[in-house]
Design a protein around this motif. Structure first.
Motif, short mmCIF file in Angstrom:
data_model
loop_
_atom_site.label_atom_id
_atom_site.label_comp_id
_atom_site.label_asym_id
_atom_site.label_seq_id
_atom_site.Cartn_x
_atom_site.Cartn_y
_atom_site.Cartn_z
N ASP A 145 60.89 -17.32 -6.45
CA ASP A 145 59.70 -17.22 -7.01
C ASP A 145 58.93 -18.50 -6.83
OD1 ASP A 145 60.83 -15.12 -8.35
OD2 ASP A 145 60.37 -15.80 -10.33
N GLU A 146 59.78 -19.69 -6.81
CA GLU A 146 59.16 -21.17 -6.38
C GLU A 146 58.48 -21.13 -4.89
OE1 GLU A 146 61.74 -24.11 -9.08
OE2 GLU A 146 62.88 -22.99 -7.45
N LYS A 162 66.62 -19.33 0.29
CA LYS A 162 66.44 -18.24 -0.71
C LYS A 162 64.97 -17.52 -0.45
CE LYS A 162 69.32 -19.76 -3.81
NZ LYS A 162 70.29 -18.60 -4.41
N CYS A 163 64.58 -17.82 0.95
CA CYS A 163 63.40 -16.93 1.42
C CYS A 163 63.83 -15.36 1.37
CB CYS A 163 62.91 -17.52 2.84
SG CYS A 163 61.25 -16.90 3.33
N THR A 164 62.57 -14.56 0.89
CA THR A 164 62.87 -13.29 0.86
C THR A 164 61.81 -12.70 1.67
OG1 THR A 164 61.54 -13.08 -1.08
CG2 THR A 164 63.79 -13.37 -1.40
N LEU A 165 61.81 -11.32 1.82
CA LEU A 165 61.10 -10.55 2.67
C LEU A 165 59.51 -10.74 2.08
CD1 LEU A 165 60.35 -8.53 4.99
CD2 LEU A 165 60.77 -6.61 3.31
N SER A 166 59.23 -10.84 0.66
CA SER A 166 57.92 -10.90 0.40
C SER A 166 57.33 -12.08 0.56
CB SER A 166 57.75 -10.52 -1.34
OG SER A 166 58.87 -11.33 -1.91
N VAL A 167 58.34 -13.29 0.57
CA VAL A 167 57.56 -14.62 0.85
C VAL A 167 57.34 -14.64 2.46
CG1 VAL A 167 58.43 -16.93 1.18
CG2 VAL A 167 59.07 -15.71 -0.82
N ALA A 168 58.44 -13.96 3.21
CA ALA A 168 58.08 -14.13 4.81
C ALA A 168 56.88 -13.26 4.85
CB ALA A 168 59.17 -13.49 5.37
N LEU A 169 56.75 -12.05 4.44
CA LEU A 169 55.35 -11.39 4.75
C LEU A 169 54.15 -12.08 4.25
CD1 LEU A 169 56.48 -7.78 3.46
CD2 LEU A 169 55.97 -8.41 5.83
N LEU A 170 54.34 -12.87 3.11
CA LEU A 170 53.21 -13.82 2.81
C LEU A 170 52.94 -14.80 3.72
CD1 LEU A 170 51.01 -14.63 0.57
CD2 LEU A 170 52.94 -16.05 -0.48
N ALA A 171 54.24 -15.38 4.34
CA ALA A 171 53.68 -16.34 5.26
C ALA A 171 53.06 -15.74 6.44
CB ALA A 171 55.01 -16.80 5.73
N GLY A 188 64.59 -9.24 -2.18
CA GLY A 188 64.18 -10.04 -3.64
C GLY A 188 63.45 -9.27 -4.63
N SER A 189 62.87 -9.82 -5.39
CA SER A 189 62.35 -9.28 -6.76
C SER A 189 60.76 -9.65 -6.87
CB SER A 189 62.92 -9.90 -7.79
OG SER A 189 62.58 -11.33 -8.04
N VAL A 190 60.25 -10.24 -6.12
CA VAL A 190 58.65 -10.46 -6.19
C VAL A 190 57.88 -9.61 -5.12
CG1 VAL A 190 56.94 -12.16 -5.67
CG2 VAL A 190 59.07 -12.91 -6.33
N SER A 191 56.52 -9.16 -5.66
CA SER A 191 56.11 -7.97 -4.88
C SER A 191 55.01 -8.83 -3.93
CB SER A 191 55.17 -7.21 -5.77
OG SER A 191 54.35 -7.83 -6.12
N LEU A 205 56.05 0.85 13.84
CA LEU A 205 55.83 -0.25 13.06
C LEU A 205 56.40 0.14 11.76
CD1 LEU A 205 54.44 -2.97 13.08
CD2 LEU A 205 52.23 -2.23 12.04
N SER A 206 57.19 -0.91 11.20
CA SER A 206 58.00 -0.57 9.99
C SER A 206 56.94 -0.44 8.88
CB SER A 206 59.06 -1.75 9.72
OG SER A 206 59.86 -1.76 10.64
N SER A 207 57.20 0.50 7.95
CA SER A 207 56.03 0.46 6.81
C SER A 207 55.84 -0.66 6.01
CB SER A 207 56.22 1.95 6.11
OG SER A 207 57.54 1.80 5.36
N PHE A 208 56.88 -1.30 5.55
CA PHE A 208 56.75 -2.52 4.75
C PHE A 208 56.07 -3.52 5.38
CE2 PHE A 208 60.77 -3.20 7.34
CZ PHE A 208 60.43 -4.53 7.72
N ILE A 209 55.83 -3.40 6.62
CA ILE A 209 54.88 -4.45 7.08
C ILE A 209 53.31 -4.36 6.78
CG2 ILE A 209 53.92 -5.49 9.17
CD1 ILE A 209 56.94 -5.36 10.48
N LEU A 210 53.03 -2.98 6.71
CA LEU A 210 51.70 -2.43 6.27
C LEU A 210 51.50 -2.26 4.84
CD1 LEU A 210 50.77 -0.07 9.18
CD2 LEU A 210 50.23 -2.57 9.25
N ASP A 211 52.34 -1.80 4.20
CA ASP A 211 52.53 -1.78 2.89
C ASP A 211 53.02 -2.62 1.92
OD1 ASP A 211 51.27 1.11 3.47
OD2 ASP A 211 53.50 1.81 3.73
N GLY A 212 53.73 -3.65 2.27
CA GLY A 212 54.39 -4.55 1.70
C GLY A 212 55.69 -4.07 1.10
N VAL A 213 56.10 -4.94 -0.12
CA VAL A 213 56.93 -4.51 -0.86
C VAL A 213 56.89 -4.73 -2.48
CG1 VAL A 213 58.76 -5.59 0.71
CG2 VAL A 213 57.74 -6.99 -0.70
N PHE A 214 57.57 -4.06 -3.13
CA PHE A 214 57.25 -3.83 -4.78
C PHE A 214 58.13 -4.93 -5.30
CE2 PHE A 214 55.61 0.26 -3.11
CZ PHE A 214 54.56 0.29 -3.53
#
Length: 186
Positions: free
Chosen positions: A67-68, A93-102, A146-149, A169-178
């Motif tokens: 979260d932080e 503690k970096c997760t997929l949602s943080v990496a996608l945001l970056a 992780g737990s952040v969308s 292309l993996s779908s989560f790259i275009l659709d994100g994560v919930f």
């Protein structure tokens, strides 16, 4: 007149609805307990306004949660370079949602459309290194869910074009994560 089987069926439905409501209440309570407190937000704010990137990077090690990291990156001024985002994507503690945001905040969409050609003008060697590193780690699934969308801000037309350019292309790259919504402006 209600038969015994009708009564049993009605009881099952009411019981299932009650369990569903209890489940929603428990989920809400858990999400509330996971919200960030003022101390955490102040720590993130201190990192954002640190006098140097080196000092900000040293503070990032004190962060304890996904979260932080997400809130920090979501509020980061990308004109300050890649040192802080680099420290975030390599944090334990970096997760997929943080990496996608970056990835998306660093103009990853441009990289998805243009590929290696985007680096032909060598706008920034540090940008090239960062984009390639985070994208490679995302593709190799080196980040836990992780737990952040996170849902990238791309249009249906852009998704269509990207799927045409790269059907694998993996779908989560275009659709994100919930997950939970954690867009907090500091």
């Amino acid at each position: 007149k209600i038969s015994l089987s009708d009564f049993r069926e009605s009881y099952k439905i009411n019981l299932n609805e009650s369990f569903a409501k209890i489940g929603k209440i428990i989920t809400i309570i858990m999400e509330l307990s996971l919200e960030m407190d003022n101390h955490q937000l102040q720590e993130i704010s201190d990192i954002l306004y640190a006098e140097s990137n080196a000092k900000a990077v040293s503070y990032i090690n004190s962060l304890q949660t996904e979260d932080e990291l997400f809130v920090l990156l979501d509020n980061f001024n990308w004109d300050n370079g890649f040192e802080v985002p680099e420290a975030i994507i390599t944090h334990s503690k970096c997760t997929l949602s943080v990496a996608l945001l970056a990835f998306y905040r660093a103009d990853g969409l441009r990289y998805l459309f243009e590929g290696e050609d985007v680096f032909a003008n060598r706008l920034s060697k540090s940008w090239e290194y960062f984009i390639k590193e985070v994208y490679d780690k995302i593709l190799k699934e080196q980040y836990p869910n992780g737990s952040v969308s996170f849902h990238p801000e791309i249009t249906k037309i852009q998704k269509f074009k990207l799927n045409k350019l790269n059907p694998n292309l993996s779908s989560f790259i275009l659709d994100g994560v919930f997950g939970k919504d954690l867009h907090i402006l500091l």
